[in-house]
Design an enzyme around this catalytic site. Sequence first.
Site, PDB file in Angstrom:
ATOM      1  N   GLY A  60       0.803  -1.218   0.000  1.00 23.27           N
ATOM      2  CA  GLY A  60       0.000   0.000   0.000  1.00 23.27           C
ATOM      3  C   GLY A  60       0.831   1.261   0.000  1.00 23.27           C
TER       4      GLY A  60
ATOM      5  N   GLU B 189       2.025  -8.284  -1.958  1.00 22.90           N
ATOM      6  CA  GLU B 189       0.768  -8.804  -1.409  1.00 22.90           C
ATOM      7  C   GLU B 189       0.540 -10.275  -1.737  1.00 22.90           C
ATOM      8  OE1 GLU B 189       0.056  -4.348  -1.697  1.00 22.90           O
ATOM      9  OE2 GLU B 189       1.140  -5.882  -2.824  1.00 22.90           O
TER      10      GLU B 189
END
Length: 699
Positions: free
Chosen positions: A103, A126
């Site tokens: 992020g 991720e």
Amino acid sequence: MSRQVVHLDVDQGVAIIAIDNPPVNALGHAVRDGLVEALTRAEADPAVKVIVLACRGRTFSAGADITEFGTPPRDPGLHEVIERFDECSKPTIAALFGTTLGGGLELAMGCHYRVATESARMGLPEVKLGLLPGAGGTQRLPRLIGPEKAVTAIVSGKMIGAKAALADGLIDAVVAEPVQGAVDFAHTIGTTSPVRVRDRDEKLAAAKADPAAFERAAADAVKRLRGIEAPAACVESVRNAFTMDFEAGLAAERAMFMRLVTGDQSRAQRHVFFAEREAQKIPGMASGLKPAAIGQAAVIGAGTMGGGIAMNFANAGVPVTLVETGEAALQRGLDRVRETYDISVRRGALPAGATEARMALVSGTTDWARLAEADMVIEAAFEEMDLKKEIFARLDGVAKSGAVLATNTSTLDIDAIAAATARPADVLGMHFFSPANVMKLLEIVRGRDTSHQAIATAIAVGKAMGKVPVVVGNCDGFVGNRMLARRTTECERLLLEGALPQQVDAVVLKFGFPMGPFAMGDLAGLDVGWRIRKHRGVTAPISDVLCEQGRFGQKTGRGYYLYESGSRTPTPDPEVEALIIETSARLGVTRRAIGDQEILERMTYPMINEAARILEEGIAIRPSDIDVVWVYGYGWPVWRGGPCFHADLVGLPEIVARLEHYAGASGDEGVRPAALLRQLAEQGKGFADIGKDAKAAAA
């Protein structure tokens, strides 16, 4: 009063919004809220011409706060924060340094420009948590570096260095210092209206015209990732970047993220992520206990294992001395270490010149007096108790006071070895897995008298080596090999009852292991298990005969399988099939067709049962430690979370019932459900409930 986690400073027309949320500037709710508030103020301030997004501390943001996963969402979400930067009427510049991950990188790509220090690294990892980038990463990265490079980066989860990031277009400049570099860069962009990343399409044009290159890159990225959901979702979402408009691609990415984050595979991978960190917390150990400094190490035994352990020290920057009984064996060991480094350099895994740099830290001797220089000594001799006792008795008279004395034994009694010294508090097991310079697991075996100081030092050394340390208790086989012995017993039974090696291996491969048990046995060498069985006074009717025939596996070209012309690819062997059938008949076993589901249960449930016994006896501190051992040491698929996590998904009542069935069918009381397993099943609980209790005790 809560601590301020986002700061806003304005100087000469430049607004600097700085995240201050140590240790890794995670983008939790307070940070997201603070970013929106600071950006709103900066955008409304007529004195502000340019906005710099920065971070305080040792790194830019490492991404989302994953402890929020699975909890009710709180506005603003990360995608909303990124959208605010994306739509800002004033130029925004992200100042990257350290590691910018997940992020954090998605937030940076929401800015109009990015600068980074030369040592900065960035990536979207991720996939390693069973997810895809869920805040625009699969849509913006292809627009910056192209779909082919983006799919490779996202599916692998690997980081990108600043030099490559600049060449590919991910960043706009390499700077000496992040914030000042961003301010200086701001003066070069003038008053030109910035182009949002979402509006760039020049890097998508080729894939839109002909997606063949993308499909080749995608196929190459996922070819070894069978059965795993997240990589396939990453490919689909990156493909959407050039087959859909931005908003549609973003919506599809978000939907896939939500599906993955609630799925069992991502839950499993997040479980392992936290379990790896939890494994280093030892109940009763003082929180302020510092590990001893290891300025010099020594390894006794320059064989394959000893050389691999020595490489780990050199890789961590610790000078290490290999000790052997004779010059010829010592030189062979040193040559093997050098050649292993050379191979890594040739393959590009290490930079040019790495061999000489690492070998400068590795020395060899036949003089035991050199051991007096070492702060840690690891014995890596042959797996024979009398030999190890002899070595430790001799070592006791040479090693300096306070030195950690470790044995690399995979099964033997640590207390018996420690008893050969006058300093049992300094003795422990450090069980490396083969090849020692590659495998990540390090079982640290605490003896009855092992001190917390020695354990803390071993954990610190393991982490410096890049290993995943797990502290376990002292018993035959510790955690991993003790459980593996249960599977090995079932392997032999399955062959006698009607299965063949290739059928069993296929089931285990489909479950997600990188190799089946019979192919793995051939790789490790069947003679290893044969020696252990002889030591324990047990037999395995089929494997023993193979060993008596000199069929030790790949090294002899024949084991459970054939390996023709030096190949490492196993080929079913009619002679082995005939031997299996003949052995069944000789022992009076009526062969039958065995289904894949039964094979899978017998390859996993007895191990889960043994895990329960290990917990009953306190050999493992917590169920998640067992999961870490099997994921990092034995190839248990990370997306299945480890034996204990998997057991909770299956349901303990089901496992208890099937174990009762198999115990009755085999007459083996060792397969009968453990008391703890039965208790948990009756109470409607799982291994996770034990883990919660252990975590509370450690805290």
